[in-house]
Design an enzyme around this catalytic site. Structure first.
Site, PDB file in Angstrom:
ATOM      1  N   LYS A   1      -2.902  15.941  -9.650  1.00 59.13           N
ATOM      2  CA  LYS A   1      -2.462  15.709 -11.025  1.00 59.13           C
ATOM      3  C   LYS A   1      -1.785  16.944 -11.614  1.00 59.13           C
ATOM      4  CE  LYS A   1      -3.715  11.414 -11.189  1.00 59.13           C
ATOM      5  NZ  LYS A   1      -2.687  10.352 -11.241  1.00 59.13           N
TER       6      LYS A   1
ATOM      7  N   ASP B   1       0.870  -1.176   0.000  1.00 58.98           N
ATOM      8  CA  ASP B   1       0.000   0.000   0.000  1.00 58.98           C
ATOM      9  C   ASP B   1       0.905   1.224   0.000  1.00 58.98           C
ATOM     10  OD1 ASP B   1      -1.591   2.175   0.539  1.00 58.98           O
ATOM     11  OD2 ASP B   1      -2.826   1.138   2.032  1.00 58.98           O
TER      12      ASP B   1
ATOM     13  N   TYR C   1      -7.885  15.518  -6.058  1.00 62.27           N
ATOM     14  CA  TYR C   1      -7.400  14.724  -7.200  1.00 62.27           C
ATOM     15  C   TYR C   1      -6.838  15.636  -8.292  1.00 62.27           C
ATOM     16  CZ  TYR C   1      -7.320  11.571 -11.196  1.00 62.27           C
ATOM     17  OH  TYR C   1      -6.915  10.857 -12.292  1.00 62.27           O
TER      18      TYR C   1
HETATM   19  N1  LIG Z   1      -9.390   5.863 -15.733  1.00 58.14           N
HETATM   20  C1  LIG Z   1      -9.350   7.139 -16.034  1.00 58.14           C
HETATM   21  O1  LIG Z   1     -10.324   7.700 -16.544  1.00 58.14           O
HETATM   22  C2  LIG Z   1      -8.090   7.932 -15.769  1.00 58.14           C
HETATM   23  C3  LIG Z   1      -7.969   9.163 -16.410  1.00 58.14           C
HETATM   24  C4  LIG Z   1      -6.834   9.913 -16.177  1.00 58.14           C
HETATM   25  C5  LIG Z   1      -5.850   9.447 -15.342  1.00 58.14           C
HETATM   26  N2  LIG Z   1      -5.996   8.255 -14.717  1.00 58.14           N
HETATM   27  C6  LIG Z   1      -4.921   7.816 -13.825  1.00 58.14           C
HETATM   28  O2  LIG Z   1      -4.442   6.568 -14.260  1.00 58.14           O
HETATM   29  C7  LIG Z   1      -3.833   5.897 -13.164  1.00 58.14           C
HETATM   30  C8  LIG Z   1      -4.324   4.458 -13.143  1.00 58.14           C
HETATM   31  O3  LIG Z   1      -5.699   4.459 -12.862  1.00 58.14           O
HETATM   32  P1  LIG Z   1      -6.723   3.475 -13.580  1.00 58.14           P
HETATM   33  O4  LIG Z   1      -7.608   4.302 -14.440  1.00 58.14           O
HETATM   34  O5  LIG Z   1      -6.027   2.327 -14.176  1.00 58.14           O
HETATM   35  O6  LIG Z   1      -7.603   3.051 -12.324  1.00 58.14           O
HETATM   36  P2  LIG Z   1      -7.761   1.652 -11.555  1.00 58.14           P
HETATM   37  O7  LIG Z   1      -8.247   0.637 -12.505  1.00 58.14           O
HETATM   38  O8  LIG Z   1      -8.576   1.993 -10.360  1.00 58.14           O
HETATM   39  O9  LIG Z   1      -6.281   1.269 -11.140  1.00 58.14           O
HETATM   40  C9  LIG Z   1      -5.607   1.907 -10.072  1.00 58.14           C
HETATM   41  C10 LIG Z   1      -4.387   1.096  -9.720  1.00 58.14           C
HETATM   42  O10 LIG Z   1      -3.721   1.736  -8.602  1.00 58.14           O
HETATM   43  C11 LIG Z   1      -3.564   0.768  -7.560  1.00 58.14           C
HETATM   44  N3  LIG Z   1      -3.648   1.406  -6.256  1.00 58.14           N
HETATM   45  C12 LIG Z   1      -4.697   2.080  -5.733  1.00 58.14           C
HETATM   46  N4  LIG Z   1      -4.438   2.458  -4.482  1.00 58.14           N
HETATM   47  C13 LIG Z   1      -3.184   2.001  -4.197  1.00 58.14           C
HETATM   48  C14 LIG Z   1      -2.353   2.068  -3.044  1.00 58.14           C
HETATM   49  N5  LIG Z   1      -2.771   2.666  -1.925  1.00 58.14           N
HETATM   50  N6  LIG Z   1      -1.132   1.505  -3.093  1.00 58.14           N
HETATM   51  C15 LIG Z   1      -0.709   0.868  -4.222  1.00 58.14           C
HETATM   52  N7  LIG Z   1      -1.450   0.790  -5.351  1.00 58.14           N
HETATM   53  C16 LIG Z   1      -2.672   1.335  -5.325  1.00 58.14           C
HETATM   54  C17 LIG Z   1      -4.685  -0.226  -7.770  1.00 58.14           C
HETATM   55  O11 LIG Z   1      -4.345  -1.495  -7.262  1.00 58.14           O
HETATM   56  P3  LIG Z   1      -4.825  -2.104  -5.846  1.00 58.14           P
HETATM   57  O12 LIG Z   1      -6.242  -1.710  -5.640  1.00 58.14           O
HETATM   58  O13 LIG Z   1      -4.570  -3.560  -6.038  1.00 58.14           O
HETATM   59  O14 LIG Z   1      -3.883  -1.496  -4.845  1.00 58.14           O
HETATM   60  C18 LIG Z   1      -4.738  -0.305  -9.294  1.00 58.14           C
HETATM   61  O15 LIG Z   1      -3.772  -1.225  -9.756  1.00 58.14           O
HETATM   62  C19 LIG Z   1      -4.182   6.704 -11.932  1.00 58.14           C
HETATM   63  O16 LIG Z   1      -3.093   7.493 -11.555  1.00 58.14           O
HETATM   64  C20 LIG Z   1      -5.327   7.582 -12.390  1.00 58.14           C
HETATM   65  O17 LIG Z   1      -5.399   8.782 -11.667  1.00 58.14           O
HETATM   66  C21 LIG Z   1      -7.085   7.486 -14.925  1.00 58.14           C
END
Ligand SMILES: NC(=O)c1ccc[n+]([C@@H]2O[C@H](COP(=O)([O-])OP(=O)(O)OC[C@H]3O[C@@H](n4cnc5c(N)ncnc54)[C@H](OP(=O)(O)O)[C@@H]3O)[C@@H](O)[C@H]2O)c1
Length: 258
Positions: A155, A59, A151
């Site tokens: 970013k 974590d 958030y």
């Molecule tokens: N999806 C979108 O629309 C979007 C748009 C712009 C930017 N982003 C960015 O893209 C990145 C990836 O997000 P995603 O869209 O792939 O979302 P996601 O599917 O929710 O994936 C988030 C990842 O971060 C991990 N995580 C969360 N809390 C954590 C913690 N405390 N310690 C270690 N790992 C942690 C989660 O794994 P566990 O739960 O197993 O820990 C998961 O692997 C993020 O930085 C997000 O802000 C996403």
């Protein structure tokens, strides 16, 4: 064989990066909290691509967690060639009414863990005169977003920080890239507890594979920043420069209010 360390690799964008880096003959170090998902992905990628995959269940909001990650790779003799700071989350709602600890955790993960891991691995990349650091920000980086206030601010930090590092490290063999995705088809909106009415406004949802493809193209072009997503996502950075900030944040307040 080079090694890529990917945070947040248990799902979404991080998992897509893991799949692509393994397909491109990279060993992997995968970090997240979900042990089962990480181990399953590691087994799949090892079998399919004949690469070595290390899993670190951690974590990254917890104190000392980034040092644990660094010490693990050091003790295993693993050199990190690519660092992908991808783990991140958001939390929808009125800042004053949301859980305070969760707001702080957004900063701990999206900002502090990213800065700390970058500071741990960048000097080693400098010694090698090579390395890639890919920081995942968001189009949220370009303007304040009411009801996603921490958030969006986190970013904005990632974007500013990454662009500075791009400039400090170009010419040293190190590529620093900030990736700013628009809405992507992951668990992000569920994890952020987005109300369906607000989530439904995201009509241009992009696939995780597109983010990965856009990242490689931007790296090859030597970009400092890459937007990945539909037309609206590409317009946002431009509009946010043209529209007065008070007007922009007032419009967004209406758009993001339930
Ligand atoms: N999806 C979108 O629309 C979007 C748009 C712009 C930017 N982003 C960015 O893209 C990145 C990836 O997000 P995603 O869209 O792939 O979302 P996601 O599917 O929710 O994936 C988030 C990842 O971060 C991990 N995580 C969360 N809390 C954590 C913690 N405390 N310690 C270690 N790992 C942690 C989660 O794994 P566990 O739960 O197993 O820990 C998961 O692997 C993020 O930085 C997000 O802000 C996403």
């Amino acid at each position: 064989m080079p090694t890529a360390l990917i945070t947040g690799a248990s799902g979404g964008i991080g998992k897509a990066f893991a799949e692509e880096y393994a397909a491109r003959n990279n060993n992997l170090v995968l970090v997240a909290r979900s042990e089962e998902k990480l181990n399953q992905l590691a087994s799949e990628l090892q079998a399919k691509h004949n690469v070595k995959v290390d899993v670190i269940v951690k974590d990254l909001t917890q104190p000392g967690s980034t040092l644990d990650v660094f010490n693990y790779t050091k003790n295993q003799g693993i050199t990190i060639d690519t660092l992908i700071n991808n783990a991140g989350f958001g939390d929808y709602g009125d800042f004053a009414e949301r859980d305070g600890e969760r707001q702080v955790q957004i900063v701990q993960l999206n900002v502090l863990a990213l800065v700390d891991l970058t500071h741990k691995y960048l000097p080693l990349m400098r010694q090698q005169h090579s390395g890639d650091i890919i920081n995942i920000a968001s189009i949220a980086a370009f303007q304040p977003i009411p009801y996603m206030s921490v958030y969006a601010a986190s970013k904005a930090f990632v974007l500013s920080f990454s662009e500075s590092l791009w400039a400090e490290n170009r010419g040293l063999g190190i590529r620093v890239l900030c990736v700013c995705p628009g809405p992507i088809d992951t668990n992000f909106f569920t994890a952020a507890k987005f109300p369906p009415t607000i989530a439904a406004k995201n009509t241009q949802i992009t696939k995780v594979e597109t983010v990965v493809k856009d990242t490689f193209q931007a790296l090859e072009r030597g970009e400092s920043m890459a937007v990945s997503g539909g037309l609206t996502s590409h317009l946002i950075p431009k509009l946010s420069r043209l529209v007065p900030r008070k007007t922009l944040v007032s419009v967004l307040e209406k758009q993001f209010k339930t």
